[in-house]
Design an enzyme around this catalytic site. Structure first.
Site, short mmCIF file in Angstrom:
data_model
loop_
_atom_site.label_atom_id
_atom_site.label_comp_id
_atom_site.label_asym_id
_atom_site.label_seq_id
_atom_site.Cartn_x
_atom_site.Cartn_y
_atom_site.Cartn_z
N CYS A 26 0.86 -1.18 0.00
CA CYS A 26 0.00 0.00 0.00
C CYS A 26 0.90 1.23 0.00
O CYS A 26 2.13 1.14 0.12
CB CYS A 26 -0.90 0.01 1.23
SG CYS A 26 0.01 0.13 2.79
N HIS A 138 0.30 -4.53 19.75
CA HIS A 138 0.66 -4.21 18.37
C HIS A 138 1.32 -2.83 18.36
O HIS A 138 0.85 -1.91 19.05
CB HIS A 138 -0.57 -4.23 17.46
CG HIS A 138 -0.24 -4.10 16.01
ND1 HIS A 138 0.02 -2.89 15.41
CD2 HIS A 138 -0.12 -5.04 15.03
CE1 HIS A 138 0.28 -3.08 14.12
NE2 HIS A 138 0.21 -4.37 13.87
N GLU A 140 1.21 -0.35 16.43
CA GLU A 140 0.31 0.77 16.12
C GLU A 140 -0.53 1.15 17.33
O GLU A 140 -0.74 2.34 17.61
CB GLU A 140 -0.60 0.41 14.94
CG GLU A 140 -1.48 1.56 14.52
CD GLU A 140 -2.43 1.21 13.38
OE1 GLU A 140 -3.55 1.77 13.36
OE2 GLU A 140 -2.04 0.39 12.52
N ASN A 239 -2.43 -7.06 9.14
CA ASN A 239 -3.33 -6.98 7.99
C ASN A 239 -3.30 -8.27 7.18
O ASN A 239 -4.31 -8.68 6.61
CB ASN A 239 -3.02 -5.74 7.14
CG ASN A 239 -1.78 -5.89 6.31
OD1 ASN A 239 -1.81 -6.44 5.21
ND2 ASN A 239 -0.65 -5.39 6.79
N SER A 282 2.10 -5.31 3.32
CA SER A 282 3.55 -5.16 3.49
C SER A 282 4.35 -6.21 2.72
O SER A 282 5.56 -6.33 2.92
CB SER A 282 3.90 -5.22 4.99
OG SER A 282 3.31 -6.34 5.61
#
Length: 323
Positions: A26, A138, A140, A239, A282
Protein backbone atom coordinates in the site's frame (compact mmCIF):
# COMPACT_ATOMS: atom_id res chain seq x y z
CA UNK A 1 20.05 -37.43 0.20
CA UNK A 2 17.03 -37.37 -2.09
CA UNK A 3 17.61 -36.22 -5.66
CA UNK A 4 15.85 -33.01 -6.74
CA UNK A 5 12.39 -33.62 -8.17
CA UNK A 6 11.94 -32.33 -11.70
CA UNK A 7 8.82 -30.30 -12.54
CA UNK A 8 7.69 -33.09 -14.89
CA UNK A 9 7.36 -35.38 -11.86
CA UNK A 10 4.62 -33.23 -10.36
CA UNK A 11 0.88 -33.57 -10.88
CA UNK A 12 0.34 -31.53 -14.07
CA UNK A 13 -3.43 -31.51 -13.65
CA UNK A 14 -5.33 -28.33 -14.54
CA UNK A 15 -5.59 -25.64 -11.87
CA UNK A 16 -7.22 -22.23 -11.93
CA UNK A 17 -5.31 -19.50 -10.06
CA UNK A 18 -7.13 -16.28 -9.22
CA UNK A 19 -5.03 -13.26 -8.29
CA UNK A 20 -6.68 -10.68 -6.05
CA UNK A 21 -6.75 -6.99 -6.97
CA UNK A 22 -5.53 -5.02 -5.10
CA UNK A 23 -2.83 -6.95 -3.28
CA UNK A 24 0.59 -6.28 -1.78
CA UNK A 25 2.17 -2.94 -1.01
CA UNK A 26 0.00 0.00 0.00
CA UNK A 27 1.06 3.65 -0.21
CA UNK A 28 2.03 3.87 3.46
CA UNK A 29 4.28 0.81 3.25
CA UNK A 30 5.86 2.01 0.02
CA UNK A 31 6.59 5.41 1.60
CA UNK A 32 8.12 3.86 4.72
CA UNK A 33 10.46 1.62 2.75
CA UNK A 34 11.48 4.53 0.51
CA UNK A 35 12.32 6.59 3.62
CA UNK A 36 14.83 3.98 4.78
CA UNK A 37 16.29 3.54 1.29
CA UNK A 38 16.64 7.29 0.71
CA UNK A 39 18.11 7.83 4.17
CA UNK A 40 20.83 5.26 3.44
CA UNK A 41 21.52 6.92 0.07
CA UNK A 42 21.70 10.41 1.57
CA UNK A 43 23.44 9.79 4.90
CA UNK A 44 25.26 6.53 4.25
CA UNK A 45 25.15 3.37 6.35
CA UNK A 46 24.32 2.60 9.00
CA UNK A 47 20.84 4.07 9.35
CA UNK A 48 19.00 2.85 12.43
CA UNK A 49 15.33 1.83 12.38
CA UNK A 50 13.28 1.58 15.56
CA UNK A 51 11.26 -1.65 15.24
CA UNK A 52 10.60 -3.35 11.90
CA UNK A 53 9.88 -0.64 9.35
CA UNK A 54 6.97 -2.81 8.13
CA UNK A 55 6.00 -6.31 9.19
CA UNK A 56 7.62 -8.34 6.45
CA UNK A 57 10.70 -10.52 6.94
CA UNK A 58 11.90 -10.21 3.35
CA UNK A 59 11.67 -6.41 3.36
CA UNK A 60 13.57 -6.20 6.64
CA UNK A 61 16.33 -8.55 5.44
CA UNK A 62 16.77 -6.63 2.17
CA UNK A 63 17.09 -3.32 4.02
CA UNK A 64 19.58 -4.87 6.45
CA UNK A 65 21.67 -5.79 3.42
CA UNK A 66 21.63 -2.13 2.33
CA UNK A 67 22.85 -0.89 5.71
CA UNK A 68 19.77 -0.56 7.94
CA UNK A 69 20.17 -1.60 11.57
CA UNK A 70 16.92 -2.58 13.29
CA UNK A 71 16.63 -2.00 17.03
CA UNK A 72 13.88 -2.34 19.61
CA UNK A 73 14.37 0.93 21.46
CA UNK A 74 15.84 4.36 20.80
CA UNK A 75 18.54 4.00 23.45
CA UNK A 76 20.18 1.34 21.25
CA UNK A 77 20.88 4.00 18.60
CA UNK A 78 23.99 6.21 18.63
CA UNK A 79 23.15 9.92 18.72
CA UNK A 80 25.27 10.69 15.65
CA UNK A 81 23.40 8.46 13.17
CA UNK A 82 19.94 8.92 11.62
CA UNK A 83 17.06 6.90 13.02
CA UNK A 84 13.77 6.06 11.27
CA UNK A 85 10.52 5.41 13.16
CA UNK A 86 8.43 2.57 11.72
CA UNK A 87 5.26 2.89 9.66
CA UNK A 88 3.17 1.79 12.66
CA UNK A 89 3.77 5.01 14.59
CA UNK A 90 5.44 5.66 17.94
CA UNK A 91 4.43 7.12 21.31
CA UNK A 92 5.12 10.84 21.73
CA UNK A 93 7.88 10.01 24.17
CA UNK A 94 10.05 8.56 21.38
CA UNK A 95 10.52 11.68 19.21
CA UNK A 96 10.79 13.72 22.43
CA UNK A 97 13.71 11.52 23.53
CA UNK A 98 15.31 11.83 20.09
CA UNK A 99 15.10 15.63 20.27
CA UNK A 100 16.63 15.64 23.74
CA UNK A 101 19.62 13.72 22.33
CA UNK A 102 19.73 16.05 19.28
CA UNK A 103 19.31 13.09 16.94
CA UNK A 104 18.35 13.27 13.29
CA UNK A 105 15.12 11.28 13.08
CA UNK A 106 12.77 10.53 10.21
CA UNK A 107 9.18 9.61 10.97
CA UNK A 108 7.87 6.92 8.59
CA UNK A 109 4.50 6.69 10.35
CA UNK A 110 1.79 6.01 7.78
CA UNK A 111 -0.19 9.23 7.29
CA UNK A 112 -3.40 7.28 7.90
CA UNK A 113 -2.07 6.20 11.30
CA UNK A 114 -1.08 9.80 11.98
CA UNK A 115 -4.70 10.75 11.22
CA UNK A 116 -5.85 8.43 14.02
CA UNK A 117 -3.36 10.14 16.37
CA UNK A 118 -4.74 13.56 15.46
CA UNK A 119 -8.32 12.39 16.01
CA UNK A 120 -7.39 10.91 19.41
CA UNK A 121 -5.84 14.22 20.47
CA UNK A 122 -8.90 16.10 19.24
CA UNK A 123 -11.24 13.92 21.30
CA UNK A 124 -9.01 14.19 24.36
CA UNK A 125 -8.92 17.99 24.06
CA UNK A 126 -12.73 17.96 23.96
CA UNK A 127 -12.82 16.03 27.26
CA UNK A 128 -13.84 12.66 25.81
CA UNK A 129 -12.57 9.29 26.98
CA UNK A 130 -11.39 7.27 23.98
CA UNK A 131 -12.12 3.62 23.30
CA UNK A 132 -9.45 2.21 21.01
CA UNK A 133 -10.41 -0.94 19.11
CA UNK A 134 -7.25 -2.89 18.38
CA UNK A 135 -4.84 -5.64 19.37
CA UNK A 136 -2.87 -5.31 22.62
CA UNK A 137 0.85 -5.01 22.07
CA UNK A 138 0.66 -4.21 18.37
CA UNK A 139 3.09 -1.35 17.61
CA UNK A 140 0.31 0.77 16.12
CA UNK A 141 -1.79 0.41 19.27
CA UNK A 142 1.21 1.18 21.48
CA UNK A 143 1.91 4.28 19.37
CA UNK A 144 -1.69 5.51 19.45
CA UNK A 145 -2.10 5.00 23.19
CA UNK A 146 1.22 6.78 23.67
CA UNK A 147 -0.13 9.99 22.16
CA UNK A 148 -2.10 10.75 25.32
CA UNK A 149 -1.60 10.55 29.11
CA UNK A 150 -2.08 7.15 30.79
CA UNK A 151 -5.75 6.36 31.37
CA UNK A 152 -7.02 8.57 28.55
CA UNK A 153 -7.59 5.57 26.26
CA UNK A 154 -9.18 2.19 26.98
CA UNK A 155 -8.28 -0.72 24.69
CA UNK A 156 -11.09 -3.00 23.47
CA UNK A 157 -10.08 -6.10 21.49
CA UNK A 158 -13.30 -8.15 21.25
CA UNK A 159 -17.07 -7.92 21.51
CA UNK A 160 -16.68 -9.45 25.00
CA UNK A 161 -14.38 -6.56 25.93
CA UNK A 162 -17.01 -4.17 24.56
CA UNK A 163 -19.63 -5.73 26.83
CA UNK A 164 -17.33 -5.43 29.87
CA UNK A 165 -16.11 -1.89 29.25
CA UNK A 166 -17.06 0.60 31.96
CA UNK A 167 -17.22 4.32 31.30
CA UNK A 168 -14.78 6.25 33.54
CA UNK A 169 -17.09 8.39 35.64
CA UNK A 170 -19.44 10.51 33.55
CA UNK A 171 -16.99 11.30 30.75
CA UNK A 172 -18.38 11.50 27.21
CA UNK A 173 -17.00 8.81 24.92
CA UNK A 174 -15.36 8.59 21.50
CA UNK A 175 -13.65 5.76 19.69
CA UNK A 176 -10.85 5.07 17.26
CA UNK A 177 -9.60 1.89 15.60
CA UNK A 178 -6.33 0.30 14.61
CA UNK A 179 -6.03 0.74 10.84
CA UNK A 180 -5.38 -2.93 9.98
CA UNK A 181 -8.34 -4.66 11.61
CA UNK A 182 -10.99 -6.87 10.06
CA UNK A 183 -13.71 -4.55 8.82
CA UNK A 184 -16.47 -7.03 9.74
CA UNK A 185 -15.11 -7.86 13.20
CA UNK A 186 -14.72 -4.16 13.97
CA UNK A 187 -18.33 -3.54 12.91
CA UNK A 188 -19.47 -6.20 15.41
CA UNK A 189 -17.48 -4.57 18.22
CA UNK A 190 -18.86 -1.14 17.34
CA UNK A 191 -22.39 -2.51 17.31
CA UNK A 192 -21.92 -3.84 20.85
CA UNK A 193 -20.50 -0.52 22.03
CA UNK A 194 -23.23 1.57 20.42
CA UNK A 195 -25.94 -0.64 21.87
CA UNK A 196 -24.57 0.11 25.34
CA UNK A 197 -23.63 3.74 24.66
CA UNK A 198 -26.03 5.09 22.02
CA UNK A 199 -24.53 8.57 22.29
CA UNK A 200 -21.15 7.29 21.10
CA UNK A 201 -20.20 9.53 18.14
CA UNK A 202 -18.83 8.28 14.86
CA UNK A 203 -15.17 8.95 14.09
CA UNK A 204 -14.45 12.06 12.01
CA UNK A 205 -13.49 9.65 9.22
CA UNK A 206 -13.26 5.87 8.97
CA UNK A 207 -10.11 4.72 10.79
CA UNK A 208 -9.60 1.38 9.04
CA UNK A 209 -7.50 2.42 6.08
CA UNK A 210 -8.55 2.25 2.44
CA UNK A 211 -5.84 -0.33 1.65
CA UNK A 212 -6.96 -2.70 4.41
CA UNK A 213 -10.59 -2.35 3.33
CA UNK A 214 -9.79 -2.87 -0.36
CA UNK A 215 -7.67 -5.97 0.28
CA UNK A 216 -10.34 -7.49 2.49
CA UNK A 217 -13.02 -6.89 -0.12
CA UNK A 218 -10.78 -8.49 -2.75
CA UNK A 219 -10.11 -11.56 -0.62
CA UNK A 220 -13.83 -11.94 0.10
CA UNK A 221 -14.33 -12.43 -3.62
CA UNK A 222 -11.59 -15.05 -3.63
CA UNK A 223 -13.06 -16.84 -0.62
CA UNK A 224 -16.46 -17.09 -2.29
CA UNK A 225 -15.07 -18.98 -5.32
CA UNK A 226 -11.80 -20.66 -4.25
CA UNK A 227 -11.30 -23.83 -2.26
CA UNK A 228 -7.86 -22.67 -1.11
CA UNK A 229 -6.60 -19.11 -0.58
CA UNK A 230 -2.90 -18.36 -0.07
CA UNK A 231 -2.02 -15.05 1.57
CA UNK A 232 1.58 -13.92 1.16
CA UNK A 233 2.71 -12.12 4.30
CA UNK A 234 4.70 -12.53 7.49
CA UNK A 235 3.25 -14.02 10.65
CA UNK A 236 3.52 -10.75 12.60
CA UNK A 237 1.63 -8.77 9.95
CA UNK A 238 -1.81 -7.92 11.34
CA UNK A 239 -3.33 -6.98 7.99
CA UNK A 240 -2.05 -10.21 6.39
CA UNK A 241 -3.43 -12.39 9.18
CA UNK A 242 -6.81 -10.70 8.84
CA UNK A 243 -6.93 -11.66 5.14
CA UNK A 244 -6.78 -15.34 6.12
CA UNK A 245 -9.70 -14.85 8.52
CA UNK A 246 -11.73 -12.97 5.90
CA UNK A 247 -11.14 -15.66 3.25
CA UNK A 248 -12.38 -18.40 5.57
CA UNK A 249 -15.45 -16.43 6.62
CA UNK A 250 -16.24 -15.76 2.95
CA UNK A 251 -16.40 -19.49 2.19
CA UNK A 252 -12.92 -20.78 1.38
CA UNK A 253 -12.46 -24.32 2.69
CA UNK A 254 -8.84 -23.53 3.53
CA UNK A 255 -6.72 -20.39 3.76
CA UNK A 256 -3.06 -20.13 4.68
CA UNK A 257 -0.57 -17.39 5.50
CA UNK A 258 2.82 -18.00 3.86
CA UNK A 259 5.97 -15.89 4.03
CA UNK A 260 6.94 -17.08 0.55
CA UNK A 261 6.65 -20.05 -1.81
CA UNK A 262 9.00 -22.06 0.42
CA UNK A 263 6.31 -22.16 3.13
CA UNK A 264 3.77 -23.93 0.93
CA UNK A 265 2.81 -27.50 1.77
CA UNK A 266 1.72 -28.83 -1.60
CA UNK A 267 -0.63 -31.35 0.03
CA UNK A 268 -2.89 -28.34 0.65
CA UNK A 269 -3.68 -28.53 -3.08
CA UNK A 270 -5.12 -32.07 -2.90
CA UNK A 271 -8.60 -31.94 -4.41
CA UNK A 272 -8.29 -28.21 -5.15
CA UNK A 273 -9.30 -26.98 -8.61
CA UNK A 274 -9.30 -23.23 -7.89
CA UNK A 275 -6.78 -21.43 -5.69
CA UNK A 276 -6.80 -17.74 -4.80
CA UNK A 277 -3.61 -15.77 -4.23
CA UNK A 278 -3.29 -12.42 -2.49
CA UNK A 279 -0.81 -10.58 -0.29
CA UNK A 280 -0.87 -8.34 2.73
CA UNK A 281 -0.08 -4.65 2.42
CA UNK A 282 3.55 -5.16 3.49
CA UNK A 283 4.38 -8.03 1.09
CA UNK A 284 6.46 -7.25 -2.04
CA UNK A 285 5.13 -8.24 -5.48
CA UNK A 286 8.20 -10.43 -6.32
CA UNK A 287 7.13 -12.83 -3.55
CA UNK A 288 3.73 -13.18 -5.21
CA UNK A 289 5.34 -13.73 -8.61
CA UNK A 290 7.62 -16.42 -7.17
CA UNK A 291 4.62 -18.19 -5.64
CA UNK A 292 2.81 -18.16 -8.99
CA UNK A 293 5.93 -19.56 -10.68
CA UNK A 294 6.10 -22.36 -8.10
CA UNK A 295 2.45 -23.22 -8.75
CA UNK A 296 3.06 -23.24 -12.51
CA UNK A 297 5.99 -25.61 -12.00
CA UNK A 298 3.66 -28.17 -10.45
CA UNK A 299 0.33 -27.70 -12.22
CA UNK A 300 -1.10 -26.85 -15.61
CA UNK A 301 -2.14 -23.49 -14.16
CA UNK A 302 -4.32 -20.87 -15.80
CA UNK A 303 -3.78 -17.56 -13.98
CA UNK A 304 -6.45 -14.86 -14.04
CA UNK A 305 -6.56 -11.52 -12.27
CA UNK A 306 -9.75 -10.46 -10.48
CA UNK A 307 -11.19 -7.02 -11.01
CA UNK A 308 -10.96 -4.79 -7.96
CA UNK A 309 -10.29 -1.32 -6.66
CA UNK A 310 -7.42 0.48 -8.41
CA UNK A 311 -5.36 2.43 -5.90
CA UNK A 312 -3.75 5.70 -6.92
CA UNK A 313 -2.90 7.08 -3.46
CA UNK A 314 0.66 8.22 -2.82
CA UNK A 315 2.24 9.98 0.16
CA UNK A 316 5.03 12.56 0.19
CA UNK A 317 8.44 11.79 1.65
CA UNK A 318 9.83 13.89 4.54
CA UNK A 319 11.40 17.16 3.42
CA UNK A 320 14.74 16.13 4.94
CA UNK A 321 15.03 13.51 2.18
CA UNK A 322 13.84 15.62 -0.74
CA UNK A 323 15.42 19.02 -0.06
Amino acid sequence: MNAPVSPSAFDRRPLTVRLATPRGFCAGVDRAIQIVERAIEKFGAPVYVRHEIVHNRHVVERLKGMGAVFVKELDECPADRPVVFSAHGVPKSVPAAARSREMLFLDATCPLVSKVHVEAERHHAAGRHIILIGHAGHPEVVGTMGQLPPGAISLVETTEDAERFQRPGDQPLAYATQTTLSVDDTADILAALKRRFPELPDPHKEDICYATTNRQEAVKRLGEGCQLVLVVGSKNSSNSARLVDVALKAGAKDARLVDDAGDVDWTWFDGVTTVGVTAGASAPEPLIEALIDAIRDRFDAVVTEDDGARETVSFKLPRALTA
